[in-house]
Design a protein around this motif. Structure first.
Motif, PDB file in Angstrom:
ATOM      1  N   UNK A 277       0.569  -1.622  -0.076  1.00 46.18           N
ATOM      2  CA  UNK A 277      -0.399  -0.455  -0.309  1.00 46.18           C
ATOM      3  C   UNK A 277       1.032   1.113  -0.004  1.00 46.18           C
ATOM      4  N   UNK A 278       2.152   0.637  -0.045  1.00 43.99           N
ATOM      5  CA  UNK A 278       3.226   2.356  -0.369  1.00 43.99           C
ATOM      6  C   UNK A 278       3.747   2.543   1.344  1.00 43.99           C
ATOM      7  N   UNK A 279       3.546   2.103   2.180  1.00 46.20           N
ATOM      8  CA  UNK A 279       4.300   2.031   3.739  1.00 46.20           C
ATOM      9  C   UNK A 279       5.138   1.490   3.905  1.00 46.20           C
ATOM     10  N   UNK A 280       6.155   2.590   4.145  1.00 43.38           N
ATOM     11  CA  UNK A 280       7.805   1.872   4.483  1.00 43.38           C
ATOM     12  C   UNK A 280       7.761   1.483   5.749  1.00 43.38           C
ATOM     13  N   UNK A 281       8.067   2.671   6.625  1.00 45.34           N
ATOM     14  CA  UNK A 281       8.470   2.303   8.299  1.00 45.34           C
ATOM     15  C   UNK A 281       7.706   1.753   8.889  1.00 45.34           C
ATOM     16  N   UNK A 282       7.943   0.225   9.081  1.00 45.08           N
ATOM     17  CA  UNK A 282       7.500  -0.761   9.334  1.00 45.08           C
ATOM     18  C   UNK A 282       7.896  -1.808   9.852  1.00 45.08           C
ATOM     19  N   UNK A 283       8.205  -2.259  11.131  1.00 45.92           N
ATOM     20  CA  UNK A 283       9.355  -3.059  12.411  1.00 45.92           C
ATOM     21  C   UNK A 283       8.070  -3.558  12.587  1.00 45.92           C
ATOM     22  N   UNK A 284       9.348  -5.262  13.241  1.00 45.32           N
ATOM     23  CA  UNK A 284       7.676  -6.676  14.332  1.00 45.32           C
ATOM     24  C   UNK A 284       8.970  -7.117  15.131  1.00 45.32           C
ATOM     25  N   UNK A 285       7.827  -7.347  16.083  1.00 49.26           N
ATOM     26  CA  UNK A 285       9.124  -7.388  17.411  1.00 49.26           C
ATOM     27  C   UNK A 285       8.540  -8.490  17.993  1.00 49.26           C
ATOM     28  N   UNK A 286       9.255  -9.093  18.752  1.00 45.86           N
ATOM     29  CA  UNK A 286       8.559 -10.599  19.968  1.00 45.86           C
ATOM     30  C   UNK A 286       8.630  -9.332  20.800  1.00 45.86           C
ATOM     31  N   UNK A 287       7.082  -9.559  22.048  1.00 49.04           N
ATOM     32  CA  UNK A 287       7.174  -8.545  23.404  1.00 49.04           C
ATOM     33  C   UNK A 287       7.072  -9.575  24.161  1.00 49.04           C
ATOM     34  N   UNK A 288       6.735  -9.356  25.781  1.00 48.28           N
ATOM     35  CA  UNK A 288       6.377 -10.610  26.045  1.00 48.28           C
ATOM     36  C   UNK A 288       6.346  -9.322  27.851  1.00 48.28           C
ATOM     37  N   UNK A 289       5.653 -10.438  29.263  1.00 47.72           N
ATOM     38  CA  UNK A 289       6.001  -9.848  30.413  1.00 47.72           C
ATOM     39  C   UNK A 289       6.907 -10.381  31.354  1.00 47.72           C
ATOM     40  N   UNK A 290       7.088 -11.813  30.666  1.00 46.92           N
ATOM     41  CA  UNK A 290       8.340 -12.603  31.348  1.00 46.92           C
ATOM     42  C   UNK A 290       9.633 -12.288  30.219  1.00 46.92           C
ATOM     43  N   UNK A 291      11.229 -11.906  30.885  1.00 44.41           N
ATOM     44  CA  UNK A 291      11.792 -11.768  30.114  1.00 44.41           C
ATOM     45  C   UNK A 291      12.488 -13.367  30.755  1.00 44.41           C
ATOM     46  N   UNK A 292      13.504 -13.064  29.061  1.00 44.78           N
ATOM     47  CA  UNK A 292      14.250 -14.088  28.313  1.00 44.78           C
ATOM     48  C   UNK A 292      13.506 -15.226  27.523  1.00 44.78           C
ATOM     49  N   UNK A 293      13.924 -16.124  27.374  1.00 42.11           N
ATOM     50  CA  UNK A 293      13.428 -17.232  26.768  1.00 42.11           C
ATOM     51  C   UNK A 293      12.369 -18.641  27.222  1.00 42.11           C
ATOM     52  N   UNK A 294      12.105 -18.707  28.551  1.00 41.79           N
ATOM     53  CA  UNK A 294      12.222 -19.434  29.584  1.00 41.79           C
ATOM     54  C   UNK A 294      13.268 -20.279  30.069  1.00 41.79           C
TER      55      UNK A 294
ATOM     56  N   UNK B 234      12.553 -17.002  33.292  1.00 40.72           N
ATOM     57  CA  UNK B 234      14.368 -16.456  33.118  1.00 40.72           C
ATOM     58  C   UNK B 234      14.814 -15.394  34.166  1.00 40.72           C
ATOM     59  N   UNK B 235      14.976 -15.008  34.788  1.00 38.19           N
ATOM     60  CA  UNK B 235      15.336 -13.395  35.673  1.00 38.19           C
ATOM     61  C   UNK B 235      16.285 -13.255  35.474  1.00 38.19           C
ATOM     62  N   UNK B 236      17.372 -12.649  34.534  1.00 33.28           N
ATOM     63  CA  UNK B 236      18.446 -12.734  34.993  1.00 33.28           C
ATOM     64  C   UNK B 236      18.770 -11.555  35.945  1.00 33.28           C
ATOM     65  N   UNK B 237      17.963 -10.265  35.522  1.00 36.65           N
ATOM     66  CA  UNK B 237      18.791  -9.190  36.274  1.00 36.65           C
ATOM     67  C   UNK B 237      18.137 -10.271  37.921  1.00 36.65           C
ATOM     68  N   UNK B 238      17.930 -10.938  38.466  1.00 36.16           N
ATOM     69  CA  UNK B 238      18.030 -11.187  39.838  1.00 36.16           C
ATOM     70  C   UNK B 238      16.363 -11.433  40.736  1.00 36.16           C
ATOM     71  N   UNK B 239      16.877 -11.547  41.799  1.00 34.58           N
ATOM     72  CA  UNK B 239      15.463 -11.811  42.589  1.00 34.58           C
ATOM     73  C   UNK B 239      14.362 -11.182  42.856  1.00 34.58           C
ATOM     74  N   UNK B 240      13.922  -9.665  42.564  1.00 29.74           N
ATOM     75  CA  UNK B 240      13.213  -9.144  42.527  1.00 29.74           C
ATOM     76  C   UNK B 240      12.211  -9.046  41.798  1.00 29.74           C
ATOM     77  N   UNK B 241      12.960  -9.217  40.319  1.00 28.44           N
ATOM     78  CA  UNK B 241      12.007  -9.810  38.919  1.00 28.44           C
ATOM     79  C   UNK B 241      11.084 -11.192  39.096  1.00 28.44           C
TER      80      UNK B 241
END
Length: 151
Positions: free
Chosen positions: A54-71, A94-101
């Motif tokens: 359709x002519x749009x050029x600035x597009x990005x796809x990302x994977x997001x989630x509420x739990x860090x890392x791949x599990x 998997x919480x690499x940042x520490x116990x608080x997360x």
């Protein structure tokens, strides 16, 4: 050598102001940022392809989630006590940042299992971001929604 040409100050002034206005107009193009969640990456890719056609050029796809890392990919036995916390055990986080997360994730209703909500809004882990001109935002929104995107 000096020239005897008379400089028309008013004409020069109009040219300078016109040039500045033109540059300002280019800088201040009105755009809209569209963020849409998808259930699968394939749906997001299809929407991206349709937007590009359709002519749009600035597009990005990302994977997001509420739990860090791949599990966590190992089996944990809660009877042995060798697991970092409830967030790791029930959410496979998997919480690499520490116990608080990990503690904060354990406060999520999904960790306890006591939840009664519609997961169609929460399981959208693929984010499509598009920057489109303001006057074409409705068209881009229709394209995204036609492929199952939630804006």
């Amino acid at each position: 050598m000096l020239s005897n040409k008379k400089i028309d100050v008013e004409s020069l002034y109009v040219q300078i102001i016109g040039s500045i206005y033109h540059k300002w107009e280019l800088i201040c193009v009105k755009e809209r940022n569209i963020l849409a969640g998808f259930l699968t990456e394939d749906d997001a890719q299809k929407a991206e392809n349709a937007l590009r056609q359709a002519g749009f050029s600035i597009i990005q796809i990302d994977r997001i989630g509420q739990i860090p890392d791949e599990g966590i990919e190992r089996i944990m036995n809660p009877l042995t006590g060798s697991f970092p916390g409830l967030g790791s055990l029930t959410l496979s986080g998997n919480f690499p940042s520490g116990r608080d997360a990990s503690i904060l994730a354990a406060a999520d209703p999904d960790a306890s299992g006591y939840t009664d909500r519609d997961d169609s809004y929460y399981n959208r882990t693929v984010l499509l971001t598009a920057v489109v001109p303001e006057e074409q935002a409705d068209e881009a929104t229709r394209i995204i929604e036609s492929f199952g995107g939630l804006i």
